[in-house]
Design an enzyme around this catalytic site. Sequence first.
Site: not given
Ligand code: CFN
Length: 541
Positions: A55, A58, A89
């Site tokens: 969301c 998040a 995370r």
């Molecule tokens: S929201 Fe982002 S910030 S978009 Fe990416 S690399 Fe994932 S979904 Mo999990 S929290 Fe994570 Fe980053 Fe960018 Fe999220 S560190 S793995 S693909 N991610």
Amino acid sequence: MAINQEVLDEMLLPYPDKVQKNRTKHIVRKNPEEGCQQIEANTRTVPGIISQRGCCYAGCKGVVVGPIKDMITITHGPVGCAYYSWGTRRNKARADDITPPEQIYGAMCFVTDMQEPDIVFGGEKKLAKMIDEVVEMFHPRAVNVCATCPIGLIGDDLGAVTKKATEKHGIPVLAYNCEGYRGVSQSAGHHIANNILMENVIGSGDAEKNPSEFVLNLLGEYNIGGDSWEIERILHDIGYRVQGVLTGDSSVEEMKNMHIANLNLVMCHRSINYIAEMMEEKYGIPWLKINFIGVEAIKKSLRDIAQVTGDETFIRRTEEVIAREEARVLPVIEHYRKICTGKTAFAFVGGSRSHHYQYLLKDLGMEVVVTGYEFAHRDDYEGRSVIPTIKTDADSKNIPELDIKPDPELYKEAHEHLNLTKEKFDEICSRVPLGNYEGMYPDMNGGTLMIDDCNHYEAEQLVKELKPDLFFAGVRDKYIAQKMGVPAKQLHSYDYSGPYAGFNGAMNFARDVANAMTTPAWKFIIPPWEKESENKGDINA
Ligand code: CFN
């Protein structure tokens, strides 16, 4: 191994007509003869479908502002929202570069714990009291307050409370109206966090630029499993100074002075492109899309950065570091590559990693058969150089024409910031496309499936049909695959491993992937499709 149309048709068959029509637009099987095929992205998930998305809260609290280590981040809302965004995370931070060292808060969870009476009578007083308490107990440098769904619904005025608190305590207390229901995914939360940090933190420091240094910021890198430490190790080794990382292991002090950088490196484009673009506009700092996942991608990124400096010393030093690191890591990777070559992977992550990890899987000789993003936008799929000439209208039959061209006026002012002559800058730009990048689609092989907002049912069907050797996703879907006898690895938190970025990360990843596929545990599981009694995967069954 390409997927055939019949499998896709069968997967979509159990859906009601309207849902079928909707989901078809989010699924593309690459056919290189069709030019740049379009995918629908960043639209609302069909209600009732078990999506992997998060969301807005998040994206704001969990992803962008949560990792800032010397800010206390208060969740204004129910305890569950705070609990489930606390520590999962694996964004790491160290205390030894902060004074006093105990002033980092990542291991703690702060929440107003809204209860029924607060919902009825409002939670503003409770929030104001909580800010007073945390300031009194912890003396933080700054405080973030992140809203959850009920806060927007009952209409608490976050801005008024935080404004008063800022005046009372003399430190920034920042309000983020990132109620979970805003937007269609966590992507809206990234944007909100980017705006507030840009308005209130970045550029508010008084550091001066030292002309003898070449200063970088690393944007969109969150130090999951120690990734940014490994990237910084390499950059320092070449001779760059890294002013700040957004927001892995970052501190307010570093962030305040990020405006003195010569160049912004953008690792995750999806979560931070807004700041990169705002800093370009406000301070004339150019940005470069880089990728430190996979040896070949790292080499390209390092060489691009060196080219942008236009400095012979950096160019030479870059080659020295690459040669030394390759000599160290390639023999190890080669050992695991023998195990991985020819194996297939399903890679479905949030908004950037599904693309980045394709480079690492390619280094290991693996083929990606299904990929996609939870919440990325069309430019992440197609690349920034692809600009639609007609706005996509979800209900219109008008299919937008695509006009493939690089941004023409990119960085015309930026050469001054880099202290280069206009000629030299233009020459570098012709070799290194600043601010420009390729998306996932151009890097995919023909026949590969690209799927946006893939849900649990679709993931299960595709695993059943394609039987990939490895399933990369998150905690919500990893166990589905494992119960089907397919090894699964989280690409969000890396399970308990990492770093996976940089040269050391490539070695760790190769080892973990080879181990996952060769562990004998999978032989003890009989996948559902091999059990006679199993029905044919009808979602209504
Ligand atoms: S929201 Fe982002 S910030 S978009 Fe990416 S690399 Fe994932 S979904 Mo999990 S929290 Fe994570 Fe980053 Fe960018 Fe999220 S560190 S793995 S693909 N991610």
